[in-house]
Every structure is written in C-alpha cells, then in structure tokens.
Write a protein that holds these residues in place. Structure first.
Motif, short mmCIF file in Angstrom:
data_model
loop_
_atom_site.label_atom_id
_atom_site.label_comp_id
_atom_site.label_asym_id
_atom_site.label_seq_id
_atom_site.Cartn_x
_atom_site.Cartn_y
_atom_site.Cartn_z
N ILE A 151 15.08 34.57 -4.57
CA ILE A 151 15.41 33.51 -5.54
C ILE A 151 16.75 32.87 -5.22
O ILE A 151 16.89 31.63 -5.22
CB ILE A 151 15.39 34.09 -6.96
N ILE A 152 17.75 33.69 -4.92
CA ILE A 152 19.08 33.15 -4.62
C ILE A 152 19.05 32.32 -3.34
O ILE A 152 19.67 31.24 -3.26
CB ILE A 152 20.10 34.29 -4.52
N THR A 153 18.33 32.79 -2.34
CA THR A 153 18.28 32.06 -1.07
C THR A 153 17.59 30.72 -1.23
O THR A 153 18.05 29.70 -0.69
CB THR A 153 17.55 32.91 -0.01
N ILE A 154 16.50 30.68 -1.98
CA ILE A 154 15.80 29.40 -2.19
C ILE A 154 16.70 28.44 -2.97
O ILE A 154 16.76 27.23 -2.66
CB ILE A 154 14.48 29.65 -2.93
N ALA A 155 17.42 28.95 -3.96
CA ALA A 155 18.34 28.08 -4.70
C ALA A 155 19.44 27.55 -3.79
O ALA A 155 19.81 26.36 -3.86
CB ALA A 155 18.94 28.85 -5.87
N ILE A 156 19.97 28.39 -2.91
CA ILE A 156 21.02 27.93 -1.99
C ILE A 156 20.47 26.86 -1.04
O ILE A 156 21.14 25.85 -0.77
CB ILE A 156 21.56 29.14 -1.19
N VAL A 157 19.24 27.06 -0.55
CA VAL A 157 18.65 26.07 0.37
C VAL A 157 18.40 24.75 -0.35
O VAL A 157 18.60 23.67 0.22
CB VAL A 157 17.36 26.64 0.98
N VAL A 158 17.98 24.80 -1.60
CA VAL A 158 17.77 23.55 -2.36
C VAL A 158 19.10 22.81 -2.55
O VAL A 158 19.18 21.58 -2.36
CB VAL A 158 17.12 23.88 -3.72
N ILE A 159 20.15 23.53 -2.91
CA ILE A 159 21.47 22.89 -3.06
C ILE A 159 21.95 22.33 -1.73
O ILE A 159 22.52 21.22 -1.66
CB ILE A 159 22.47 23.90 -3.64
N LEU A 160 21.72 23.08 -0.66
CA LEU A 160 22.12 22.60 0.66
C LEU A 160 21.37 21.32 1.04
O LEU A 160 21.96 20.38 1.60
CB LEU A 160 21.85 23.70 1.69
N ALA A 161 20.06 21.27 0.72
CA ALA A 161 19.29 20.07 1.02
C ALA A 161 19.83 18.86 0.24
O ALA A 161 19.94 17.75 0.77
CB ALA A 161 17.81 20.31 0.70
N ILE A 162 20.18 19.08 -1.03
CA ILE A 162 20.72 17.98 -1.83
C ILE A 162 22.05 17.50 -1.25
O ILE A 162 22.31 16.29 -1.16
CB ILE A 162 20.89 18.44 -3.29
N TRP A 171 26.25 6.89 2.12
CA TRP A 171 27.38 6.89 3.05
C TRP A 171 28.05 5.53 3.14
O TRP A 171 29.20 5.42 3.56
CB TRP A 171 26.92 7.34 4.43
N GLU A 172 27.37 4.46 2.73
CA GLU A 172 27.98 3.13 2.77
C GLU A 172 29.02 2.95 1.67
O GLU A 172 29.90 2.09 1.79
CB GLU A 172 26.90 2.05 2.63
N TYR A 173 28.91 3.75 0.60
CA TYR A 173 29.78 3.54 -0.55
C TYR A 173 30.73 4.71 -0.81
O TYR A 173 31.76 4.53 -1.46
CB TYR A 173 28.94 3.33 -1.82
N VAL A 174 30.36 5.91 -0.35
CA VAL A 174 31.15 7.10 -0.68
C VAL A 174 31.63 7.74 0.62
O VAL A 174 30.87 7.88 1.58
CB VAL A 174 30.33 8.12 -1.49
N THR A 175 32.88 8.14 0.63
CA THR A 175 33.44 8.88 1.75
C THR A 175 33.54 10.35 1.36
O THR A 175 34.20 10.69 0.36
CB THR A 175 34.84 8.34 2.12
N TYR A 176 32.89 11.19 2.11
CA TYR A 176 32.83 12.62 1.80
C TYR A 176 33.95 13.33 2.55
O TYR A 176 34.01 13.29 3.78
CB TYR A 176 31.46 13.19 2.17
N ALA A 177 34.83 13.97 1.78
CA ALA A 177 36.03 14.59 2.35
C ALA A 177 35.69 15.90 3.03
O ALA A 177 34.55 16.40 2.99
CB ALA A 177 37.08 14.80 1.25
N ASP A 178 36.70 16.50 3.63
CA ASP A 178 36.51 17.74 4.39
C ASP A 178 36.03 18.90 3.53
O ASP A 178 35.18 19.68 3.97
CB ASP A 178 37.84 18.08 5.07
N PRO A 179 36.53 19.10 2.29
CA PRO A 179 36.01 20.22 1.47
C PRO A 179 34.51 20.15 1.23
O PRO A 179 33.85 21.19 1.11
CB PRO A 179 36.80 20.10 0.16
N VAL A 184 29.20 22.67 2.61
CA VAL A 184 27.88 22.59 3.25
C VAL A 184 27.73 23.69 4.29
O VAL A 184 26.69 24.37 4.37
CB VAL A 184 27.70 21.19 3.89
N VAL A 185 28.75 23.90 5.10
CA VAL A 185 28.68 24.94 6.13
C VAL A 185 28.58 26.32 5.49
O VAL A 185 27.81 27.20 5.95
CB VAL A 185 29.89 24.84 7.07
N ALA A 186 29.34 26.56 4.41
CA ALA A 186 29.29 27.86 3.74
C ALA A 186 27.90 28.13 3.17
O ALA A 186 27.36 29.24 3.28
CB ALA A 186 30.35 27.91 2.63
N GLY A 191 22.57 30.75 3.28
CA GLY A 191 21.13 30.60 3.36
C GLY A 191 20.53 31.30 4.57
O GLY A 191 19.46 31.91 4.49
N ALA A 192 21.24 31.25 5.69
CA ALA A 192 20.75 31.93 6.89
C ALA A 192 20.76 33.44 6.71
O ALA A 192 19.83 34.14 7.12
CB ALA A 192 21.60 31.53 8.09
#
Length: 307
Positions: A151-162, A171-179, A184-186, A191-192
């Motif tokens: 359950i936790i892994t599926i929830a993490i993968v869903v959040i990662l997909a979002i 991406w044309e309107y919002v700049t996503y900062a380093d955090p 996303v990497v965490a 998930g892995a």
C-alpha cells in the motif's frame, strides 16, 4: 481453440458498469469544458484546437470501448483503475490543447505540448502497470508486513507520477526549484526499495511450487512375431505372447482370436495327420529364457523335410 472467459460476479459487473459510466461522464465533461473554452476563449488557433479536441475525444472513446471488452479478463479493481487512468489522460489532454501558449518559449508550440502529452501517457500507464505487478506479487504471500509495504509503495508511486506530470503540463508557467526535484528523487528511491522488498520476501517465505520430476519412460521391446517376421503372436490371458503358437503356427486357445493369428508362413498339418511333422527333440529345455533366439525370443522352428 478459444479460452473460456472468467465468469463475472455481481460485484465485478457493478465495477465494470461504474467504469463505463465514469468514461461517459468524463467524455461529456471534457466536451462541455472545450465548448466553454471555445465560446469565451481567445481566437488564437481556434480551428486547430477544435480539430485536436475531436481527435482526443474519438481516441478516448475507442480506448474506453477497448478497455470495456478486456474488463472480463482483468481483476475488477484493475478494470476500474485503468478506466480512471484514461479519464485522467483525457482531462490532461484537454487542458494541454486549450491552455494558452507562451509564444516566447521555443517549445511553446503544439509539438512541444504533444511530446509532453506522450510522456504523460507513458508515465500514467507505467504507474498502472507497476500497481498491477506489485499487487500480483503481493498475493503470493500475504502478511501484514507485505500488505503495508504494498500500500505504501503504490501510494509513493502515485505521488511520484503526479510530481512528474505537473512539470510536463505547466513548465511554461511554473519554474520548479531544486527542492522539488530532490523530493522527486527521494520518492523514486523509496518506490524502488518498496518494489524490491515484495519479491525478496516472496523468495524467502512464499511457499514453493513443487516441480514436476521428469522420469524416463522405459523403452518397450517390440512384440514377437511368427517365423515370417511380420505377423504378431497372439496374446495370452496374462498378457504375455503365445510362445507355443510360435512353434505350431496356431493360437493355443480360441479366445486369442482377438489378436492377429493368421500366419503368413506355410501352415503345418495338425497333430495326428499323416503328413504331420514334429521338431527334433533336444536335451535343452525350450523357453524364452534358454532359447538362443533374437533378444530372448525362441528360435524359429525348423522347416519340414522336403522330398
């Protein structure tokens, strides 16, 4: 040969009907939103956007029908999740088509959004496939630990997909900062790890399926024949060959007529006949074990004397 389909229960049929109604509602909602955008939006590329919307709605209708046909062969939860995924894909496609463009961006044209949309579809389908494979592996050995990890892994993968889809959409309107990308990497690492835990636990604790042991079949010897080498000997009641018929040319009893008994060699006269002949007496006992014939079979009887 056609494979019989799995019979559907009442709950399965309800889930499939819910999935179809969700698809119909999403189709109507997307059409209404696009019509409102046409009426109140700008005139920039109106005809092209309308044409792309028609293509998107037609593609979604085809995919929904295809999913409905495959629903009987899928788990009920997967049929519903697949339809919901395609509904989300439809809504994202409508947003990308009618969202205003930023002309000062090099990739602000339709091609850039089309490439982003293809990546979004790929991410959604991979997340759905991941959930199906993980749940299938989890069902091999269900425990409290594996259930929680699944359950936790599926929830993490869903959040990662979002979190991967949002930059592709805005991406044309919002700049996503380093955090943001650090998060996303965490999530990808977590998930892995959760995905790898289920197969490892199954390998340690899941019951093993017994393997079928292959035994070598014994090689059957050919059935003995008469002296002609073609006609098979009759079968005795105990299943053994009629060795006596080998010498006389006739079956030893009438019930042996079930076996081919007509010899192709010359038939000797019955005992008591003036022309009857008998094999010469030997000091050694006759039988399959002591006969020097081919592969333990008795030797062929001697030919009758010729004039």
């Amino acid at each position: 040969m056609t494979v019989p389909e799995r019979p559907q229960s009442t709950a399965d049929s309800k889930l499939i009907r819910i999935a179809l109604w969700v698809a119909i509602g999403a189709l109507i909602l997307a059409a209404v939103v696009c019509v409102v955008w046409v009426l109140v939006g700008s005139d920039n590329d109106l005809i092209g956007r309308a044409f792309l919307t028609i293509l998107l709605l037609a593609a979604f209708a085809g995919v929904a029908l295809f999913d409905a046909r495959l629903a009987a062969r899928r788990p009920p939860w997967f049929a519903l999740a697949s339809m919901v995924t395609w509904v989300v894909t439809l809504l994202i496609g409508a947003v990308l088509i009618w969202m205003p463009t930023q002309d000062w961006y090099f990739y602000g044209s339709g091609f850039g959004r089309f490439a982003s949309y293809l990546l979004i579809v790929l991410i959604l389908q991979l997340a759905l496939l991941h959930a199906r494979l993980l749940i299938k592996a989890h069902l091999r050995h269900v425990t409290g630990f594996t259930r929680a990890v699944t359950i936790i892994t599926i929830a993490i993968v869903v959040i990662l997909a979002i979190m991967l889809i949002l930059p592709l959409m805005f991406w044309e309107y919002v700049t996503y900062a380093d955090p943001y990308w650090r998060a996303v990497v965490a999530l990808a690492i977590l998930g892995a790890v959760g995905t790898a835990l289920i197969p490892l636990v199954n390998a340690l604790f899941a019951p093993k399926h017994p393997r079928a042991v292959a035994y070598a079949a014994p090689q059957l010897q050919p059935w003995p024949t008469y002296a002609d080498g073609v006609t098979p000997l009759p079968v005795m009641p105990d299943g053994s060959p009629d060795w006596n018929a080998y010498y006389t040319g006739y079956p030893s009893s009438v019930p042996q007529a079930i076996a081919p008994v007509a010899p192709l060699a010359p038939v000797a006269p019955p005992p008591g006949h003036p022309d009857a002949w008998y094999p010469p007496a030997t000091s050694e006992p006759a039988g399959p074990a002591s006969a020097p014939g081919y592969e333990g079979y008795p030797p062929p009887p001697p030919l009758p004397p010729r004039p």
